[in-house]
Structures are given as C-alpha cells and as structure tokens.
Design a protein around this motif. Structure first.
Motif, short mmCIF file in Angstrom:
data_model
loop_
_atom_site.label_atom_id
_atom_site.label_comp_id
_atom_site.label_asym_id
_atom_site.label_seq_id
_atom_site.Cartn_x
_atom_site.Cartn_y
_atom_site.Cartn_z
N ASP A 1 0.84 -1.19 0.00
CA ASP A 1 0.00 0.00 0.00
C ASP A 1 0.88 1.25 0.00
O ASP A 1 1.99 1.24 0.51
CB ASP A 1 -0.91 0.01 1.23
N LYS A 2 0.35 2.34 -0.55
CA LYS A 2 1.13 3.57 -0.60
C LYS A 2 1.28 4.19 0.79
O LYS A 2 2.28 4.84 1.08
CB LYS A 2 0.46 4.56 -1.55
N LYS A 3 0.30 3.99 1.62
CA LYS A 3 0.33 4.57 2.96
C LYS A 3 0.12 3.49 4.02
O LYS A 3 -0.74 2.62 3.87
CB LYS A 3 -0.77 5.63 3.11
N PRO B 1 -0.39 2.62 8.28
CA PRO B 1 -0.69 3.18 9.60
C PRO B 1 0.57 3.18 10.46
O PRO B 1 1.49 2.39 10.24
CB PRO B 1 -1.75 2.23 10.15
N GLU C 1 5.37 7.31 3.19
CA GLU C 1 4.70 6.04 3.41
C GLU C 1 3.88 6.03 4.69
O GLU C 1 3.11 5.10 4.94
CB GLU C 1 5.73 4.91 3.45
N ASP D 1 0.91 7.12 6.97
CA ASP D 1 -0.43 7.70 6.91
C ASP D 1 -0.68 8.44 8.22
O ASP D 1 -1.02 7.82 9.24
CB ASP D 1 -1.47 6.59 6.70
N THR D 2 -0.52 9.74 8.20
CA THR D 2 -0.64 10.53 9.43
C THR D 2 -2.08 10.68 9.90
O THR D 2 -2.33 11.28 10.94
CB THR D 2 -0.01 11.93 9.23
N SER D 3 -3.02 10.14 9.14
CA SER D 3 -4.42 10.14 9.58
C SER D 3 -4.74 8.86 10.36
O SER D 3 -5.84 8.72 10.89
CB SER D 3 -5.36 10.26 8.38
N ARG D 4 -3.76 7.93 10.40
CA ARG D 4 -3.95 6.67 11.13
C ARG D 4 -2.75 6.43 12.04
O ARG D 4 -1.84 5.69 11.71
CB ARG D 4 -4.11 5.50 10.16
#
Length: 338
Positions: free
Chosen positions: A112-114, A116, A190, A192-195
């Motif tokens: 995945d690109k991002k 957690p 890489e 994901d700052t939202s997770r």
C-alpha cells in the motif's frame, strides 16, 4: 566524516551506506517546518549485523545468558526473516535545541502507498530501559510484519554517547520528544498521518497518556504494565520516589502537582475519547502493580471511554513468557482501530 547532499541538506554518512540512504531518505522531502532525521544508521550493525554476532554479544554482556534458551525464544530463522523483510534505523533529531535519539521500522516491501503508524514509548528512566535491539526485532518487528510503521524516541537524557542530550524529566519536557515524532512522520510519504496509534510500556504508558492529551487525532492506544496513578505506585514501591526526586525538576517543592501531572487517572476526561485504550498487565508484576490497570479500566468505564483490559495470570512486568499473546493482542487492536 563525509557528508552527502540530499534535498538541499547535508547528511552525515558515518556508519551508513549509500543503499540505506537511498531506501530511507529518497522517500522524504524534508523542509524547514518539518523535523529532519539526522545520522541514520541501520539497527543491523556491529554486534547486531548477524545472528551469530548477536549471540556472542549477549554471551559477553549478560552473566546469566543461556544460549539454548535464547535460541528457543528467538531462533536464527526468525532473525534472518526479520532482517530480510524489515528496515530498522536508529537516528537523531532536534527538540528544544537538544539532540535526541530515535528509531524507525518499516516493511521493506510496501504494497500500500500509505501505512498506519504506531508511536512506541519506552519504559525506564535515563539510560536505563532504552529500547534495546531485542525489543526492536522482537515485539516491534512483529507489529511491522502486520503492516505498520513503528517509530519511537529514547527521550532526552538517555543517551550517554550523544552530546547535548538534555535531562530526562520523567514525564516533563521529555514529552516534547514524543510529540516531535509526529512532525517527523509528516516527512515520510509512506506514513499515513491520519492513522496514528500509540503504544507504551511501563513508564512509557505514562508518557503515552500525557502525550495523548496533545494528540486529538490519535486513533488508538495500547499500554502494557503502565503507570496511571503515581501516588498508588509510590505506596506499593516507595523507592521509586528517588527516581522522581532525581528526574523531576523541583519535585520536593511541588510533589502533589507533579504527581498529578503524571497520573492519568486524575484527568481521565482529557484523554481523547475517540481513541480506544487497550490495557495489558501481569498479575505478578513486582514493578508496576496490576492495580494500576484495573483501577484505570474502572475509571475508563465510568467515563464511557472505549477500552479493554487483559490481565495475564502469573505474568511479570515484561510479560516475556506471554510475548506471543501480547504481540497478537496489540496487533489485533491496532488493526481494528487504525
């Protein structure tokens, strides 16, 4: 010492190869408002570069080292698999003008690109209890295998080999070293700052609770053998007051205030409600009594704060014998909420 220029910044290259620089730094465009990673080097270096070297290192360092028992707990096949599939780096970064040591782990192959992120907060104080190699390639690598990025700080005042490292305040200004990791994450494409979740052990549990107050977007929390009530902790283990006297500025003069600052049970309503909390504890823990987690769970229930308490019968402070169960519990928790 040679330096190379990447993204407009000169990076020291001691103990790091061009391959590692490419795999780590080429992913990030560091700009002034973000916090840069300095002096990165692979964790798999020196005595940790091969399984055999690691075994020899343990044999020389620990008088009660049992090679057969260690090999059963951590066989060579596991080491080789981790080394081949996970990137692990030690680095430094700047906070309040101090040079702080940190570490970072991620899968070598990112589908995945991002991914957690889990911020890990170590236990101990000062140079005692810093995140050793076996923790990185043990429980933290197990999280990375499940598709997470893991990043952590050793906190100021912990690194004897680093000049201008500051002083450990045991839940004081050192919390900034934890919060600064979120700025480093902004420079890693890489991540994901939202997770983002947070995982603390022992003193790291206290760090996690304090830091979480300033992270309204944190998604989940896990704490093992954590301290949430300092007054209770000192009643059961009075000698810990010497640590607080040594570490916390003006502790004797401001004892009640400083203890409350470090006791999440006193300000449980300030913990981010959207972040469910997993509590793990052994009922034979001699360092941090299991009452810490039991009482906090009861307080969380009163606040209708989502949580889960897992008590391991016969488990000690590190829950090493239960490590597989603990690792799975933590991975399942973060998978559910991140």
């Amino acid at each position: 010492m040679k330096k190379i220029k990447l993204h407009g910044k000169y990076i020291k290259t001691a103990f790091i190869t061009a391959t590692l620089v490419t795999s780590f730094f080429a992913q990030a465009n560091f700009v002034e408002e973000k916090i840069a990673i300095d002096n990165p080097k692979t964790c798999f270096t020196g005595p940790f570069s091969t399984y055999e070297y690691w075994m020899d290192y343990n044999n020389k360092k620990f008088s009660r080292y049992n090679k057969k028992k260690f090999a059963k707990w951590y066989p060579k096949e596991r080491f080789d698999k981790i080394k081949n599939n996970i990137e692990c780096f030690d680095f430094t970064y700047q906070v309040d003008g101090f040079t702080i040591a940190g570490f970072y782990l991620k899968p070598k192959q990112v589908i995945d690109k991002k991914l957690p992120v889990v911020i890990y907060n170590r236990g101990g104080n000062g140079a005692y209890g810093t995140t050793p190699f076996d923790i990185k390639v043990g429980k933290l690598a197990e999280l990375v295998k499940e598709g997470f990025i893991v990043i952590g700080s050793l906190y100021r005042g912990s690194s004897l080999s680093i000049l201008n490292n500051g002083e450990d305040e045991f839940g004081g200004a050192d919390i900034k070293d934890v919060l600064a990791l979120t700025k480093i994450l902004e420079a890693l494409p890489e991540a994901d700052t939202s997770r983002v979740g947070m995982y603390g052990w022992s003193r790291g549990g206290m760090q996690t609770y304090i830091a979480a107050q300033s992270l309204p977007n944190i998604k989940a929390i896990a704490v093992g053998a954590g301290v949430s009530n300092q007054e209770l902790a000192l009643k059961i283990r009075p000698k810990m007051e010497n640590v607080l006297i040594k570490r916390v500025p003006n502790f004797k003069e401001n004892r009640a205030v400083e203890l409350e600052k470090r006791s999440a049970i006193k300000w449980i309503d300030k913990l981010p409600k959207q972040a469910p909390i997993l509590l793990l504890h052994g009922d034979k823990d001699k360092r941090v009594n299991v009452k810490q987690s039991i009482q906090l769970a009861a307080a969380l229930k009163k606040e209708n704060h989502p949580h889960k308490l897992v008590v391991y019968p016969g488990g000690n402070h590190g829950l090493k014998r239960e490590s597989k169960k603990v690792n799975q519990e933590v991975a399942t928790w973060f998978k559910k909420y991140l």
